[in-house]
Motif scaffolding. Structure first.
Motif, PDB file in Angstrom:
ATOM      1  N   ASP A 158      48.315  50.365  43.992  1.00  0.00           N
ATOM      2  CA  ASP A 158      47.602  49.096  43.740  1.00  0.00           C
ATOM      3  C   ASP A 158      48.538  47.901  43.895  1.00  0.00           C
ATOM      4  O   ASP A 158      48.215  46.925  44.553  1.00  0.00           O
TER       5      ASP A 158
ATOM      6  N   PHE B 245      48.154  44.913  46.533  1.00  0.00           N
ATOM      7  CA  PHE B 245      47.913  43.544  46.051  1.00  0.00           C
ATOM      8  C   PHE B 245      49.027  42.611  46.528  1.00  0.00           C
ATOM      9  O   PHE B 245      48.787  41.456  46.880  1.00  0.00           O
TER      10      PHE B 245
ATOM     11  N   LEU C 180      50.543  39.474  40.507  1.00  0.00           N
ATOM     12  CA  LEU C 180      50.533  38.002  40.531  1.00  0.00           C
ATOM     13  C   LEU C 180      51.621  37.418  39.634  1.00  0.00           C
ATOM     14  O   LEU C 180      51.655  36.211  39.427  1.00  0.00           O
TER      15      LEU C 180
ATOM     16  N   ALA D  44      51.655  37.604  36.517  1.00  0.00           N
ATOM     17  CA  ALA D  44      50.897  36.928  35.457  1.00  0.00           C
ATOM     18  C   ALA D  44      50.985  37.672  34.127  1.00  0.00           C
ATOM     19  O   ALA D  44      50.120  37.513  33.272  1.00  0.00           O
TER      20      ALA D  44
ATOM     21  N   LEU E 151      41.352  40.101  43.327  1.00  0.00           N
ATOM     22  CA  LEU E 151      42.346  40.620  44.278  1.00  0.00           C
ATOM     23  C   LEU E 151      41.770  41.721  45.148  1.00  0.00           C
ATOM     24  O   LEU E 151      42.078  41.817  46.335  1.00  0.00           O
TER      25      LEU E 151
ATOM     26  N   LEU F  77      46.601  46.406  34.292  1.00  0.00           N
ATOM     27  CA  LEU F  77      47.511  45.271  34.448  1.00  0.00           C
ATOM     28  C   LEU F  77      48.080  45.167  35.864  1.00  0.00           C
ATOM     29  O   LEU F  77      48.799  44.230  36.172  1.00  0.00           O
TER      30      LEU F  77
ATOM     31  N   ALA G 187      46.925  44.315  38.770  1.00  0.00           N
ATOM     32  CA  ALA G 187      46.624  43.083  39.518  1.00  0.00           C
ATOM     33  C   ALA G 187      47.380  41.897  38.926  1.00  0.00           C
ATOM     34  O   ALA G 187      48.002  41.111  39.655  1.00  0.00           O
ATOM     35  N   ALA G 188      47.330  41.781  37.610  1.00  0.00           N
ATOM     36  CA  ALA G 188      48.025  40.667  36.963  1.00  0.00           C
ATOM     37  C   ALA G 188      49.537  40.781  37.206  1.00  0.00           C
ATOM     38  O   ALA G 188      50.227  39.780  37.404  1.00  0.00           O
ATOM     39  N   TYR G 189      50.043  42.015  37.230  1.00  0.00           N
ATOM     40  CA  TYR G 189      51.461  42.214  37.504  1.00  0.00           C
ATOM     41  C   TYR G 189      51.812  41.738  38.904  1.00  0.00           C
ATOM     42  O   TYR G 189      52.823  41.071  39.125  1.00  0.00           O
TER      43      TYR G 189
ATOM     44  N   HIS H 134      50.856  30.717  35.546  1.00  0.00           N
ATOM     45  CA  HIS H 134      50.459  31.032  34.174  1.00  0.00           C
ATOM     46  C   HIS H 134      50.265  32.537  34.007  1.00  0.00           C
ATOM     47  O   HIS H 134      49.851  33.218  34.944  1.00  0.00           O
ATOM     48  N   THR H 135      50.528  33.022  32.807  1.00  0.00           N
ATOM     49  CA  THR H 135      50.203  34.416  32.516  1.00  0.00           C
ATOM     50  C   THR H 135      48.682  34.513  32.360  1.00  0.00           C
ATOM     51  O   THR H 135      48.003  33.506  32.147  1.00  0.00           O
TER      52      THR H 135
END
Lengths: 199, 239
Positions: free
Chosen positions: B39, B43, B15, B17, A188, B9, B11-13, A164-165
């Motif tokens: 980063d 990660f 993943l 996400a 993380l 972004l 961390a989300a990147y 999921h985003t």
């Protein structure tokens, strides 16, 4: 319509890998067309790649297809591996996850998964702990995940395993997008610190 | 999107996400941001460890299929360009069709196109998203071979026949000169657009792709545009 001049690299850089990176060394040989090196590389990486893909995609037959795609892509791109930008294993896991996510999202575009997603959100579970083998690495990762707050762990797992985003994760968990973004980041950082530099 | 937002972004990147639009925005940013690049690398290393804990061997028969596949798959040459992971679809069938169609397409030289650099509400973002949503979309950063600052990325979709060009941090072209975009297809270079950086160093431009690109390039040309490149290649990416 004209023809541009031949291309020249301004800073040609030799391909290099960390001498301790066995997988990287195999990848380097594979990049020169060495199929037997690629076979060894496959043996080294296949369980990890397939594990990631299976976790995200879930459907076994579709997962096999994606795993196959990932390895063909690794073969195709092998000469472009850059050891200064992380280990070969990290590169492969990134590619595997990205491919799995792409597959899941393109499937999702044609199917409404809201019901299942909602159920998953109500009862988030410790996905890793439930399914992994009991090896030292697994125990270490499990311990590291256990150090995360519930919200950090749920956010990371829904994003990484659920595909999921972060915006979707926010809806699933019923919290603000900004909160999810920072929980993913905090999670993380925590994971990284817990796992130490033993990558 | 401000740079501060983009930093967050990473961390989300790592993943995967981010949705495609944010992914593109982040990728445009992080290649020139040491903090974000570090980063993301860290990660990803962390998630590679998590990935290792998921290990599940595939059925033994899969190896035979993979080895059979690679035996008939051409490898890409070492790149002069840092590869940028692009959202990719499964089907590449349309490439062959497009290549055939390209043979009969005559490229157009399009004159000077003045336009404004992008801002957050730029309709360009929608055009970029529309391209990236195509299953066959690709995105690539051009290698900067000049002595100047700046970067260009191109995202395109063969099935849409459309590309979007993003330039950042670009010095203003000298008087009487302008950046010009080239689509290279096989041994043909097609003059695409003369680019105006509009003073803020940004270029956001969507262009049709009359042929299958094998490379994208930017040169510095007289401001009225050239049909044949006269300047050195400043930015280039082989596809």
């Amino acid at each position: 319509m004209g023809v541009l001049r031949p291309l020249r690299a301004r800073h040609p850089e030799p391909v290099s890998v960390d001498p301790d990176d066995i997988v990287g060394a195999l990848l380097l040989r594979a990049g020169r067309g060495d199929q037997s090196a690629f076979g060894e590389l496959y043996d080294e990486l296949a369980p990890m790649v397939h594990g990631v893909v299976l976790k995200v995609v879930r459907d076994p037959a579709m997962s096999e297809e994606v795993t196959q795609e990932v390895f063909v892509e690794l073969w195709r791109l092998a000469a472009r591996f850059d050891g200064t930008k992380g280990t070969a294993r990290s590169w492969a896991s990134t590619l595997a996850h990205r491919r799995a996510i792409d597959r899941v999202r393109s499937e999702q575009a044609s199917r409404d998964r809201n019901d299942r997603d909602a159920q998953r959100a109500v009862a988030p579970h410790d996905v890793v702990a439930a399914e992994v083998e009991t090896t030292l690495d697994v125990a270490r990762v499990r311990r590291a995940l256990a150090q995360l707050s519930d919200l950090q762990r749920e956010a990371v797992e829904l994003a990484y395993f659920g595909g999921h985003t972060y915006r979707e994760v926010a809806v699933l968990l019923g919290v603000a997008e900004g909160t999810v973004k920072s929980r993913i980041r905090d999670g993380l950082i925590r994971l990284r610190d817990e796992l130490g530099g033993e990558a | 999107m401000s740079d501060i937002d983009v930093h967050h972004l990473a961390a989300a990147y790592a993943l995967d996400a981010l949705d495609q639009r944010e992914r593109a925005a982040f990728e445009a940013h992080y290649e020139r941001c040491d903090v974000c690049r570090a980063d993301v690398l860290e990660f990803r290393g962390t998630m590679a460890e998590v990935a290792g804990a998921l290990s599940t061997p595939p059925p033994p028969s899969l190896k035979d299929r993979v080895m059979a596949d690679i035996a008939v798959t051409r490898q890409l040459s070492p790149s002069l360009v840092a590869p940028v992971p692009a959202p990719t679809g499964r089907s590449r069938g349309s490439w062959a069709m497009l290549a055939a169609a390209a043979a009969v397409i005559i490229a157009l030289v399009v004159g000077v196109v003045a336009f404004n650099g992008g801002n957050d509400d730029d309709p360009f973002n929608d055009e970029l998203a529309a391209v990236l949503e195509q299953p066959d979309s690709r995105m690539i950063e051009l290698d900067n071979q000049s002595d100047l600052d700046g970067m260009f990325k191109v995202a395109w979709s063969p099935s849409m026949g459309k590309a979007v060009l993003m330039g950042e941090n670009l010095p203003v072209a000298p008087d009487g000169k302008a950046y010009e975009l080239w689509l290279i297809s096989g041994d043909q270079s097609m003059a695409m657009y003369v680019l105006d950086t509009a003073g803020d160093g940004q270029v956001h431009r969507s262009v049709p792709t009359p042929a299958e690109p094998t490379a994208w390039a930017i040169t510095m040309e007289p401001v009225e545009g050239s049909a044949v490149a006269t300047g050195d290649i400043m930015f280039i990416a082989e596809v």
